[in-house]
Design a protein around this motif. Structure first.
Motif, PDB file in Angstrom:
ATOM      1  N   ASN A 109       0.933  -1.231   0.228  1.00  9.84           N
ATOM      2  CA  ASN A 109       0.217   0.252   0.148  1.00  9.84           C
ATOM      3  C   ASN A 109       1.176   1.521  -0.005  1.00  9.84           C
ATOM      4  O   ASN A 109       1.602   1.438   1.144  1.00  9.84           O
ATOM      5  N   THR A 110       0.697   2.109  -1.054  1.00  3.34           N
ATOM      6  CA  THR A 110       0.603   3.767  -0.866  1.00  3.34           C
ATOM      7  C   THR A 110       0.303   3.738   0.253  1.00  3.34           C
ATOM      8  O   THR A 110      -1.192   4.515   0.185  1.00  3.34           O
ATOM      9  N   GLY A 111       0.582   4.988   1.306  1.00  2.00           N
ATOM     10  CA  GLY A 111       0.043   6.141   1.543  1.00  2.00           C
ATOM     11  C   GLY A 111      -0.246   7.391   1.477  1.00  2.00           C
ATOM     12  O   GLY A 111       1.583   7.831   1.110  1.00  2.00           O
ATOM     13  N   GLY A 112      -0.675   8.455   1.552  1.00  2.00           N
ATOM     14  CA  GLY A 112      -0.613   9.608   1.692  1.00  2.00           C
ATOM     15  C   GLY A 112      -1.402  10.832   2.636  1.00  2.00           C
ATOM     16  O   GLY A 112      -2.595  10.689   3.421  1.00  2.00           O
ATOM     17  N   TRP A 113      -0.848  11.338   2.860  1.00  2.00           N
ATOM     18  CA  TRP A 113      -2.107  13.142   3.348  1.00  2.00           C
ATOM     19  C   TRP A 113      -2.291  13.952   2.106  1.00  2.00           C
ATOM     20  O   TRP A 113      -1.538  14.478   1.636  1.00  2.00           O
ATOM     21  N   TYR A 114      -3.252  14.373   2.394  1.00  2.00           N
ATOM     22  CA  TYR A 114      -4.060  15.699   1.402  1.00  2.00           C
ATOM     23  C   TYR A 114      -4.764  16.776   2.223  1.00  2.00           C
ATOM     24  O   TYR A 114      -5.105  16.358   3.821  1.00  2.00           O
ATOM     25  N   ARG A 115      -5.103  17.888   1.861  1.00  2.00           N
ATOM     26  CA  ARG A 115      -5.408  18.488   2.379  1.00  2.00           C
ATOM     27  C   ARG A 115      -6.381  19.266   1.167  1.00  2.00           C
ATOM     28  O   ARG A 115      -5.880  19.565   0.820  1.00  2.00           O
ATOM     29  N   GLN A 116      -7.166  20.144   2.549  1.00  2.00           N
ATOM     30  CA  GLN A 116      -8.395  21.347   1.408  1.00  2.00           C
ATOM     31  C   GLN A 116      -8.639  22.243   2.075  1.00  2.00           C
ATOM     32  O   GLN A 116      -9.120  22.071   3.162  1.00  2.00           O
ATOM     33  N   ALA A 117      -7.992  23.358   2.059  1.00  2.00           N
ATOM     34  CA  ALA A 117      -8.265  24.679   2.513  1.00  2.00           C
ATOM     35  C   ALA A 117      -9.171  24.965   1.519  1.00  2.00           C
ATOM     36  O   ALA A 117     -10.379  24.881   0.465  1.00  2.00           O
ATOM     37  N   PRO A 118     -10.236  25.837   2.644  1.00  2.00           N
ATOM     38  CA  PRO A 118     -11.605  26.412   1.921  1.00  2.00           C
ATOM     39  C   PRO A 118     -11.671  26.987   0.654  1.00  2.00           C
ATOM     40  O   PRO A 118     -10.833  28.194   0.512  1.00  2.00           O
ATOM     41  N   GLY A 119     -12.442  26.730  -0.262  1.00  2.00           N
ATOM     42  CA  GLY A 119     -12.222  26.917  -1.305  1.00  2.00           C
ATOM     43  C   GLY A 119     -11.403  26.901  -2.780  1.00  2.00           C
ATOM     44  O   GLY A 119     -11.436  27.170  -3.854  1.00  2.00           O
ATOM     45  N   LYS A 120     -10.485  25.983  -2.158  1.00  2.00           N
ATOM     46  CA  LYS A 120      -9.320  24.886  -3.091  1.00  2.00           C
ATOM     47  C   LYS A 120      -9.474  23.301  -3.602  1.00  2.00           C
ATOM     48  O   LYS A 120     -10.611  23.184  -2.500  1.00  2.00           O
ATOM     49  N   GLN A 121      -9.173  23.766  -4.627  1.00  2.00           N
ATOM     50  CA  GLN A 121      -9.202  21.728  -4.515  1.00  2.00           C
ATOM     51  C   GLN A 121      -8.436  20.905  -3.602  1.00  2.00           C
ATOM     52  O   GLN A 121      -7.202  21.510  -2.558  1.00  2.00           O
ATOM     53  N   ARG A 122      -8.566  19.886  -3.411  1.00  2.00           N
ATOM     54  CA  ARG A 122      -7.937  18.890  -2.311  1.00  2.00           C
ATOM     55  C   ARG A 122      -6.032  18.368  -3.070  1.00  2.00           C
ATOM     56  O   ARG A 122      -6.141  18.318  -4.038  1.00  2.00           O
ATOM     57  N   GLU A 123      -5.074  18.575  -2.000  1.00  2.00           N
ATOM     58  CA  GLU A 123      -3.926  18.714  -2.513  1.00  2.00           C
ATOM     59  C   GLU A 123      -2.925  17.190  -1.925  1.00  2.00           C
ATOM     60  O   GLU A 123      -3.332  17.744  -0.303  1.00  2.00           O
ATOM     61  N   LEU A 124      -2.317  17.202  -2.437  1.00  2.00           N
ATOM     62  CA  LEU A 124      -1.321  16.372  -1.686  1.00  2.00           C
ATOM     63  C   LEU A 124      -0.280  17.202  -0.922  1.00  2.00           C
ATOM     64  O   LEU A 124       0.383  17.931  -1.224  1.00  2.00           O
ATOM     65  N   VAL A 125       0.491  16.180   0.363  1.00  2.00           N
ATOM     66  CA  VAL A 125       1.126  16.945   0.998  1.00  2.00           C
ATOM     67  C   VAL A 125       2.166  16.490   0.737  1.00  2.00           C
ATOM     68  O   VAL A 125       2.943  16.835   0.785  1.00  2.00           O
ATOM     69  N   ALA A 126       2.400  14.594   1.374  1.00  2.00           N
ATOM     70  CA  ALA A 126       2.831  13.774   1.215  1.00  2.00           C
ATOM     71  C   ALA A 126       2.620  12.729   0.886  1.00  2.00           C
ATOM     72  O   ALA A 126       1.816  12.479   1.072  1.00  2.00           O
ATOM     73  N   SER A 127       3.350  11.657   0.447  1.00  2.93           N
ATOM     74  CA  SER A 127       2.934  10.369   0.493  1.00  2.93           C
ATOM     75  C   SER A 127       4.364   9.901   0.577  1.00  2.93           C
ATOM     76  O   SER A 127       5.657   9.609   0.819  1.00  2.93           O
ATOM     77  N   ILE A 128       3.819   7.897   1.408  1.00  3.85           N
ATOM     78  CA  ILE A 128       4.920   6.871   1.103  1.00  3.85           C
ATOM     79  C   ILE A 128       4.259   5.894   1.158  1.00  3.85           C
ATOM     80  O   ILE A 128       3.336   5.412   0.952  1.00  3.85           O
ATOM     81  N   ASP A 129       5.590   5.144   0.443  1.00 10.92           N
ATOM     82  CA  ASP A 129       5.096   3.839  -0.635  1.00 10.92           C
ATOM     83  C   ASP A 129       6.333   2.364   0.441  1.00 10.92           C
ATOM     84  O   ASP A 129       5.663   2.460   1.446  1.00 10.92           O
ATOM     85  N   ALA A 130       4.580   1.088   0.044  1.00 11.62           N
ATOM     86  CA  ALA A 130       5.341  -0.138   0.772  1.00 11.62           C
ATOM     87  C   ALA A 130       6.343   0.049   1.106  1.00 11.62           C
ATOM     88  O   ALA A 130       6.775  -0.752   2.466  1.00 11.62           O
ATOM     89  N   ASN A 131       7.655   0.189   0.782  1.00 14.25           N
ATOM     90  CA  ASN A 131       8.998   0.516   0.789  1.00 14.25           C
ATOM     91  C   ASN A 131       9.483   1.160   1.323  1.00 14.25           C
ATOM     92  O   ASN A 131      10.611   1.951   2.211  1.00 14.25           O
ATOM     93  N   GLY A 132       9.107   2.175   1.925  1.00 13.48           N
ATOM     94  CA  GLY A 132       8.604   3.644   3.192  1.00 13.48           C
ATOM     95  C   GLY A 132       9.661   4.699   2.698  1.00 13.48           C
ATOM     96  O   GLY A 132      10.050   6.126   3.060  1.00 13.48           O
TER      97      GLY A 132
END
Length: 115
Positions: A32-55
């Motif tokens: 599994n690849t995992g990630g953190w995203y964020r969405q500010a008011p009036g803006k699209q959701r955006e990637l913050v950081a991701s981590i893959d199965a190997n770290g």
């Protein structure tokens, strides 16, 4: 069914730190690849950081050098350490993982950076 629950959000002053956590339950499959995203008011959701199965980690420009993503070996907990927070980091933060059956998302946790 996969269930993700974020925690650790809140109100913090500029320059402060927060650590977000994401608890993962249910059937997640492998690699599994995992990630953190964020969405500010009036803006699209955006990637913050991701981590893959190997770290291996990847950071968007919005958090490069300030944020650190990590996860436990069992891939049941994922974290986002956020330092030197700015007012523009204010958003709802979501964790996400990729499963063989599609992407799974948490419900989000609010982060507010304000003096």
């Amino acid at each position: 069914q996969v269930h993700l629950v974020e925690s650790g959000g809140g109100l913090v002053q500029p320059g402060g730190s927060l650590r977000l956590s994401c608890a993962v339950s249910g059937r997640i499959g492998g690699a599994n690849t995992g990630g953190w995203y964020r969405q500010a008011p009036g803006k699209q959701r955006e990637l913050v950081a991701s981590i893959d199965a190997n770290g291996a980690t990847n950071y968007a420009d919005n958090g490069q050098g300030r944020f650190t993503i990590s996860r436990d070996k069992a891939r049941r907990f994922m974290y986002l350490q956020m330092n030197s927070l700015k007012e523009e980091d204010t958003a709802v933060y979501y964790c996400q993982i990729q499963t063989p059956w599609g992407a799974a998302w948490g419900q989000g946790t609010q982060v507010t950076v304000s003096s």
